[in-house]
Design a protein around this motif. Sequence first.
Motif, mmCIF file in Angstrom:
data_model
loop_
_atom_site.group_PDB
_atom_site.id
_atom_site.type_symbol
_atom_site.label_atom_id
_atom_site.label_comp_id
_atom_site.label_asym_id
_atom_site.label_seq_id
_atom_site.Cartn_x
_atom_site.Cartn_y
_atom_site.Cartn_z
ATOM 1 N N HIS A 1 -3.426 -1.437 10.354
ATOM 2 C CA HIS A 1 -4.169 -0.903 9.211
ATOM 3 C C HIS A 1 -3.582 -1.417 7.898
ATOM 4 C CE1 HIS A 1 -6.174 2.103 6.636
ATOM 5 N NE2 HIS A 1 -4.990 2.252 6.072
ATOM 6 N N PRO B 1 0.826 -1.213 0.000
ATOM 7 C CA PRO B 1 0.000 0.000 0.000
ATOM 8 C C PRO B 1 0.860 1.263 0.000
ATOM 9 C CG PRO B 1 -0.181 -1.180 2.106
ATOM 10 C CD PRO B 1 0.602 -2.048 1.179
ATOM 11 N N GLN C 1 -9.113 6.563 5.354
ATOM 12 C CA GLN C 1 -7.742 6.464 4.839
ATOM 13 C C GLN C 1 -6.738 7.296 5.649
ATOM 14 O OE1 GLN C 1 -9.332 7.331 0.521
ATOM 15 N NE2 GLN C 1 -7.281 6.450 0.352
ATOM 16 N N ASP D 1 -4.562 -4.842 6.841
ATOM 17 C CA ASP D 1 -6.017 -5.047 6.763
ATOM 18 C C ASP D 1 -6.573 -5.717 8.002
ATOM 19 O OD1 ASP D 1 -5.859 -4.077 4.132
ATOM 20 O OD2 ASP D 1 -5.493 -6.088 3.344
ATOM 21 N N TYR E 1 -8.922 6.929 13.134
ATOM 22 C CA TYR E 1 -9.228 7.428 11.799
ATOM 23 C C TYR E 1 -9.784 8.834 11.911
ATOM 24 C CZ TYR E 1 -8.512 2.740 9.995
ATOM 25 O OH TYR E 1 -7.954 1.543 9.651
ATOM 26 N N GLN F 1 -2.919 5.487 -0.682
ATOM 27 C CA GLN F 1 -4.138 4.906 -0.094
ATOM 28 C C GLN F 1 -4.282 5.267 1.377
ATOM 29 O OE1 GLN F 1 -2.074 2.262 -1.950
ATOM 30 N NE2 GLN F 1 -3.682 0.818 -2.646
ATOM 31 N N THR F 2 -3.152 5.519 2.012
ATOM 32 C CA THR F 2 -3.168 5.811 3.444
ATOM 33 C C THR F 2 -2.380 7.082 3.710
ATOM 34 O OG1 THR F 2 -3.335 3.466 3.998
ATOM 35 C CG2 THR F 2 -2.509 4.932 5.718
ATOM 36 N N TYR G 1 -11.133 11.447 1.912
ATOM 37 C CA TYR G 1 -10.256 10.310 2.219
ATOM 38 C C TYR G 1 -10.742 9.537 3.445
ATOM 39 C CZ TYR G 1 -7.365 13.063 -0.917
ATOM 40 O OH TYR G 1 -6.907 13.783 -1.989
ATOM 41 N N CYS H 1 4.871 -1.296 3.526
ATOM 42 C CA CYS H 1 4.218 -0.326 2.656
ATOM 43 C C CYS H 1 5.263 0.395 1.826
ATOM 44 C CB CYS H 1 3.444 0.690 3.500
ATOM 45 S SG CYS H 1 4.505 1.683 4.574
#
Lengths: 284, 284, 284, 284
Positions: free
Chosen positions: C268, C88, C187, C271, C222, C165-166, C184, C115
């Motif tokens: 995170h 990611p 994210q 997943d 988040y 993505q993050t 977002y 990542c």
Amino acid sequence: MEPVYRLTISCPDAVGIVAKVSQFLAQYNGTITEANHHADLNSGWFFMRNEIKADSIPFDLNTFCDAFNPIAQSLNMKWQITDSRIKPKVILMVSKQNHCLADLLNRWHNGELDCEICAVISNHNDLEEQVNWYGLHFHHVPVDPKNKQPHFDEVSKLIDQYQAQTIVLARYMQILPETVCKKYEGQIINIHHSFLPSFVGAKPYHQAYERGVKLIGATCHYVTEQLDAGPIIDQDVARISHRDTVEEMVRLGKDVERSVLARGLRWHLQDRVIVHGNKTIVFS
Amino acid sequence: MEPVYRLTISCPDAVGIVAKVSQFLAQYNGTITEANHHADLNSGWFFMRNEIKADSIPFDLNTFCDAFNPIAQSLNMKWQITDSRIKPKVILMVSKQNHCLADLLNRWHNGELDCEICAVISNHNDLEEQVNWYGLHFHHVPVDPKNKQPHFDEVSKLIDQYQAQTIVLARYMQILPETVCKKYEGQIINIHHSFLPSFVGAKPYHQAYERGVKLIGATCHYVTEQLDAGPIIDQDVARISHRDTVEEMVRLGKDVERSVLARGLRWHLQDRVIVHGNKTIVFS
Amino acid sequence: MEPVYRLTISCPDAVGIVAKVSQFLAQYNGTITEANHHADLNSGWFFMRNEIKADSIPFDLNTFCDAFNPIAQSLNMKWQITDSRIKPKVILMVSKQNHCLADLLNRWHNGELDCEICAVISNHNDLEEQVNWYGLHFHHVPVDPKNKQPHFDEVSKLIDQYQAQTIVLARYMQILPETVCKKYEGQIINIHHSFLPSFVGAKPYHQAYERGVKLIGATCHYVTEQLDAGPIIDQDVARISHRDTVEEMVRLGKDVERSVLARGLRWHLQDRVIVHGNKTIVFS
Amino acid sequence: MEPVYRLTISCPDAVGIVAKVSQFLAQYNGTITEANHHADLNSGWFFMRNEIKADSIPFDLNTFCDAFNPIAQSLNMKWQITDSRIKPKVILMVSKQNHCLADLLNRWHNGELDCEICAVISNHNDLEEQVNWYGLHFHHVPVDPKNKQPHFDEVSKLIDQYQAQTIVLARYMQILPETVCKKYEGQIINIHHSFLPSFVGAKPYHQAYERGVKLIGATCHYVTEQLDAGPIIDQDVARISHRDTVEEMVRLGKDVERSVLARGLRWHLQDRVIVHGNKTIVFS
């Protein structure tokens, strides 16, 4: 709490185990309320625990066993299923100190420990009154330091008489002989007042004081023939400092002993602990 | 941070020690910003640490020493005074793993570790670039497994050359010979990746995995001639479970190692740690 | 680490979900290396995460999706599958303080965070050199206190450009506008330096000092449109005392911030975190 | 435990306080067994606690007070001295839940809480038998929800009758009226089942569940007129997860409540807690 069945499985890992088990449960409309899996990639073993709503399944435990057996055999499972409505029988063993006993009795009284306490056995009678207040049997079985065997024989007789499945050494302070350890393998839970494997044996707080550690601990484990070396269920620690004498360490340690033993016993009673070799899988 | 003097005292316990020391400070108008005492009733020793505003006292360290000496002698004190403006010289020793090193360098860079890092010594050169980024000397001193003595001689030479007061083994992975341990007694700080006294020596995470413990730990201690048996400064633990492989334990343990070493070193640099026998008094 | 597929599922609870999913995997010979379930009896939702050995399945992600879709639709699943080999893309956002940044970069460098870090964005340029040392892009996007919108527009443009993505707010210190939070959603991960919901907003350590709490904390969550009120991924605390000034609390808090953010981000990226309403299921 | 005097002092900071106090003690040959100081540089206040061997001082408390008064007045001290042989009188107040009560009674029975428990007051009679087992008075003082004042009047009368110095709200579940809070300022200790200042007021575990926090806590504090806002003595937390329902949080929280209350009360009874503004100095 709604009644549940607890299905616990250990077997060699393979593709499709979860599929077969969950398929089996689904086909009888079994509602899974909690599920845990663990694949130990090192040893190649697989472990599984399912809680299933008892009412969601159309048959009793015996019929369940008959129906499940073919799957279990095909996958070489060690398995068991228990009904949360049938409370496991427990015997508590103590000496003179009551901090663990009082804690367990209070939790049991408040419904935190789902079991039937058959009796409390002690080599002293100091705690008799407190046990009686809860309406429980108290057996004073003295130890003759020169000949301990009669004590252990009597203890063993009582365990068998009460058909106790679990024996809790809640600061019992005697070392059980090999024969007793072996006879009740996987059934005896001890609280040791150190962070094992440090400070095995007698007077662990004194040992800890001498070494000058900065944390003290307690360990809840299954008793095996080797002293303080059985599979560990849970451990915890508390911070100490140079100001703490042995007496303070003993006082602070009691809190750790209490909570570690209560936690470990609760998990054991709910079939959350699976022993594998000298280790435990704990689906907490 | 205002500059302070740090006065540290160990002596046989007696009536009037605090009175004499605080009287002495008060007579020169010394402002005490932090004070800690400890009377060890077992050994009959007394320990004391005072932080005094440097500006509040009308003379420098030498004059202070001359003036304080009669009191110190009359009470058989082991004592020292340091000036927070004179930063202790530190050498870091590492191998290939950088988690402790990176953490210490970042803390030092951010002003959390009040010292002068003279150099980093390693038996490998993997971490050279990272050290250089901070503008610090890096010495690659290889180890010949068949004859390690030249390595240790060179290390010892570098320590003396830099006049380092403190040597930090930040996952250095070599066992220092007795002569080095003795020469720098009370000056070498090690981080051991277990909750000592459990799992002394090599591969403690593997040992922990084998034993099936439910917590892993790290221990920051002074190095003595006996492996992993020196006075403990600090310890901490992290919870693990049956799911954690040795690799996961290594990963999770790094966080504990990092924080325990940083904490222990910080206390040492601020003269908060007094060694007494094989134990420490830590005025944190 | 062997490559794995990570299958994550949320759906209304029903009998037979596990059976269908595990049946599907078993029929293609998929080896499950880790599985987690959670049935939320309150909301009637079911959550599931499976790690499957990528090599054990005979097709790629697209074919998997096509094959799995009928099951997913029949059970009203919100689901996704990712391949651990496709890392990611992550953007880190910081201000002047580097404790979280340095920690994340070191962990990433050591392989702990799986990542691709595309870039670091900051409203200051203090940390540029440190970022460059790791060979990463650094974007200095200043904030005009009188008109912050251009800053946020530029940030948003960079995120889109890098297809991140993050986004990790590693002590970024600016409050993102609603539009960015919304764009977002799910994210953006923030580390707030208090034990939420205590001490929302600015200067939480000052607030904690004023209230006289005995533990300070940090919260990884988040980001949503409501300040510091999004779903919590992880929290932790550290003990303080009356001796600790705000400055000491800031210093001690950094360690908590660091570890909580690293832990939350790691989960995170693997997943392991499923958002449900304003809460998280964390299969750690 | 040898009998000790506990001298506790708060006063504006100045040079020479420790000197004067320790000089005073030394001149009468007083052996200090424990000493703690704290200078709050923000407020300019100084706090001190000394434990002195009772036998080492040649006079009783009254003579001590007369002799010490001139020093105290010259330094504007708020101070007190207590004799560990005179046990403080304590009243416990409870409702229906017994986890804190059972824990406190067990600790008291085992000598961990150095006080005289005069009585237990409750608005229900569920716990009467348990209290009686310890040979303690139990007062059932019902609450009329439409008119609570008679209840509080009776409670206040009992406190005065027993001349209780400390009142412990061990899950008493009623909000004391302002007049009572004011009358016994600094004497009433409450355990609140959240990590304050989060989740003030009713049903904190439900609030915590709604917010989705990952740790739950408990806070031991002095009661003031403002609900759950008094000076905090101690706090602690326990980790929870998405699996924990409100019922599980309640169960896990009990352990935290128990230990935090016992710790806070013990410190209070040993004069280790000094209130300053809305904060506490805890010489633990």
